[in-house]
Design an enzyme around this catalytic site. Structure first.
Site, PDB file in Angstrom:
ATOM      1  N   CYS A 176       0.830  -1.209   0.000  1.00 49.11           N
ATOM      2  CA  CYS A 176       0.000   0.000   0.000  1.00 49.11           C
ATOM      3  C   CYS A 176       0.871   1.269   0.000  1.00 49.11           C
ATOM      4  O   CYS A 176       1.585   1.509  -0.958  1.00 49.11           O
ATOM      5  CB  CYS A 176      -0.987  -0.028   1.172  1.00 49.11           C
ATOM      6  SG  CYS A 176      -2.415   1.078   0.895  1.00 49.11           S
TER       7      CYS A 176
ATOM      8  N   LYS B  47     -11.772   8.474  -0.977  1.00 46.25           N
ATOM      9  CA  LYS B  47     -11.048   7.307  -0.502  1.00 46.25           C
ATOM     10  C   LYS B  47     -11.471   6.055  -1.267  1.00 46.25           C
ATOM     11  O   LYS B  47     -12.671   5.810  -1.474  1.00 46.25           O
ATOM     12  CB  LYS B  47     -11.302   7.089   0.992  1.00 46.25           C
ATOM     13  CG  LYS B  47     -10.504   5.924   1.581  1.00 46.25           C
ATOM     14  CD  LYS B  47     -10.747   5.760   3.071  1.00 46.25           C
ATOM     15  CE  LYS B  47      -9.881   4.639   3.632  1.00 46.25           C
ATOM     16  NZ  LYS B  47     -10.093   4.438   5.099  1.00 46.25           N
TER      17      LYS B  47
ATOM     18  N   SER C 279      -7.618   0.132   0.489  1.00 49.03           N
ATOM     19  CA  SER C 279      -8.021   1.124   1.478  1.00 49.03           C
ATOM     20  C   SER C 279      -6.985   2.247   1.457  1.00 49.03           C
ATOM     21  O   SER C 279      -5.984   2.196   2.151  1.00 49.03           O
ATOM     22  CB  SER C 279      -8.104   0.490   2.877  1.00 49.03           C
ATOM     23  OG  SER C 279      -8.452   1.465   3.841  1.00 49.03           O
TER      24      SER C 279
ATOM     25  N   HIS D  97      -4.318  -4.310   0.437  1.00 49.00           N
ATOM     26  CA  HIS D  97      -3.997  -4.824   1.769  1.00 49.00           C
ATOM     27  C   HIS D  97      -4.377  -6.311   1.851  1.00 49.00           C
ATOM     28  O   HIS D  97      -5.370  -6.675   2.483  1.00 49.00           O
ATOM     29  CB  HIS D  97      -4.749  -4.047   2.846  1.00 49.00           C
ATOM     30  CG  HIS D  97      -4.121  -2.740   3.207  1.00 49.00           C
ATOM     31  ND1 HIS D  97      -2.984  -2.651   3.973  1.00 49.00           N
ATOM     32  CD2 HIS D  97      -4.478  -1.471   2.891  1.00 49.00           C
ATOM     33  CE1 HIS D  97      -2.656  -1.373   4.132  1.00 49.00           C
ATOM     34  NE2 HIS D  97      -3.538  -0.642   3.485  1.00 49.00           N
TER      35      HIS D  97
ATOM     36  N   GLU E 161      -3.253  -8.521   3.603  1.00 47.30           N
ATOM     37  CA  GLU E 161      -3.151  -9.056   4.962  1.00 47.30           C
ATOM     38  C   GLU E 161      -4.378  -8.769   5.820  1.00 47.30           C
ATOM     39  O   GLU E 161      -4.536  -9.354   6.906  1.00 47.30           O
ATOM     40  CB  GLU E 161      -1.912  -8.471   5.660  1.00 47.30           C
ATOM     41  CG  GLU E 161      -2.048  -7.060   6.196  1.00 47.30           C
ATOM     42  CD  GLU E 161      -1.944  -5.974   5.131  1.00 47.30           C
ATOM     43  OE1 GLU E 161      -2.040  -4.791   5.490  1.00 47.30           O
ATOM     44  OE2 GLU E 161      -1.771  -6.304   3.934  1.00 47.30           O
TER      45      GLU E 161
ATOM     46  N   ARG F 193     -14.461   3.697  12.627  1.00 50.68           N
ATOM     47  CA  ARG F 193     -13.579   4.732  13.166  1.00 50.68           C
ATOM     48  C   ARG F 193     -13.824   6.063  12.476  1.00 50.68           C
ATOM     49  O   ARG F 193     -13.933   7.109  13.105  1.00 50.68           O
ATOM     50  CB  ARG F 193     -12.123   4.309  12.978  1.00 50.68           C
ATOM     51  CG  ARG F 193     -11.072   5.342  13.398  1.00 50.68           C
ATOM     52  CD  ARG F 193      -9.762   5.066  12.694  1.00 50.68           C
ATOM     53  NE  ARG F 193      -9.889   5.180  11.240  1.00 50.68           N
ATOM     54  CZ  ARG F 193      -9.035   4.639  10.371  1.00 50.68           C
ATOM     55  NH1 ARG F 193      -8.005   3.935  10.796  1.00 50.68           N
ATOM     56  NH2 ARG F 193      -9.217   4.812   9.070  1.00 50.68           N
TER      57      ARG F 193
END
Length: 308
Positions: A142, A163, A192, A235, A237, A249
């Protein structure tokens, strides 16, 4: 084969609860096997979660891996205790004279900053330069991928209109690459991020090749022609609930985020998300370790990264 990590690392208990073979340091010392040495430069604020996520992928292979954790000295982490960092992490000064079979550079939540404005940028540059002579193969993730492309190849990043968050369908552009061996012709992967890179510049660079991409999310897998550097713009992972935690969040912070694409069933954040990227993510890590680390790294780790 097992992954070898410090006995008291929080990830140890989490992985053992998933029936993943974690080898204790004591047992490893009594085996006559040269494990692969993999260094993880963890730039994520959620350090313990990221440690566990990446180690889960590294551990589910037939190879014995000795993992060490690296942190930047020039940045003070706020979401993990100093005791954890001092117990389980090393600094660059402590490893600069060592050699590693593999290095993983994680993402970081600093995308909107210019690279030079990141407080640990100079230290990261030193680490990336060091990797060319002391590491056999480096995997950038990323923002780490964007940083690596900029430093090594001069390709800058740019801010996206909104985003990019969600689970996107991808296609194989180079299906013959061992990096994607076993992946389906169409597969899902997580993105992301707030920034992207100049795709045209990447495709035009003679030292880079695109392995997989998405019509919606853009580049996903890029590697150097000499197979020493790998760039993953998503991502792989991430756990099943990581995007949800990020979304919640941002809602609490009043950012009014868009719902992650193709993540919640019916795009309803009240419903449990489905993990549609686990298999490709595991294959990606396994293939990198097998074909680009284990099968090509020198047996004498002190020769790793050294040009013949």
């Amino acid at each position: 084969m097992p992954i070898r990590i410090p006995d008291a690392l929080p990830a140890t208990a989490a992985l053992e609860s998933e029936n993943i073979f974690v080898m204790t340091e004591f047992r490893a010392l009594h085996q006559d096997i040269r494990p692969l040495r993999v260094l993880i430069l963890n730039l994520m604020p959620t350090k313990i979660a990221t440690e566990t996520q990446i180690m889960r992928k590294l551990s589910n292979t037939p190879l014995q891996i000795e993992v060490e954790l690296l942190r930047t000295r020039s940045h003070e982490a706020k979401n993990v205790s100093r005791e954890h960092l001092e117990t389980f992490y090393r600094t660059f000064d402590e490893v600069r004279n060592e050699h590693f079979d593999g290095l993983i550079i994680t993402g970081a939540p600093v995308e909107k900053l210019d690279f030079s404005d990141v407080d640990y940028w100079d230290e990261l540059v030193d680490i990336m330069d060091w990797s060319t002579t002391n590491v056999h193969s480096t995997l950038h993730i990323c923002w780490g991928a964007q940083a690596g492309l900029f430093h090594h190849y001069g390709i800058d990043k740019h801010e996206l209109p909104a985003k990019l968050s969600g689970v996107y369908e991808h296609v194989l552009e180079k299906p013959s690459s061992p990096l994607v061996r076993g992946l389906d012709d169409r597969f899902f992967a997580v993105h992301s991020r707030y920034t992207g890179v100049d795709e045209g510049a990447v495709r035009a660079h003679p030292e880079l090749e695109v392995v997989a991409s998405s019509p919606e999310a853009g580049l996903y897998l890029v590697k150097s022609v000499d197979s020493r550097r790998f760039f993953v713009f998503g991502h792989p992972e991430y756990d099943a609930d990581t995007l949800r935690l990020e979304y919640e969040r941002d809602v609490r912070a009043g950012i009014d985020p868009d719902v992650p694409v193709n993540y919640f069933p019916g795009d309803d954040p009240a419903r449990e998300p489905l993990c549609m990227w686990r298999a490709q993510a595991q294959l990606l890590y396994t293939n990198w370790l097998n074909y680009y680390v284990y099968q090509t790294t020198p047996y004498d780790v002190t020769c790793a990264g050294v040009e013949e």
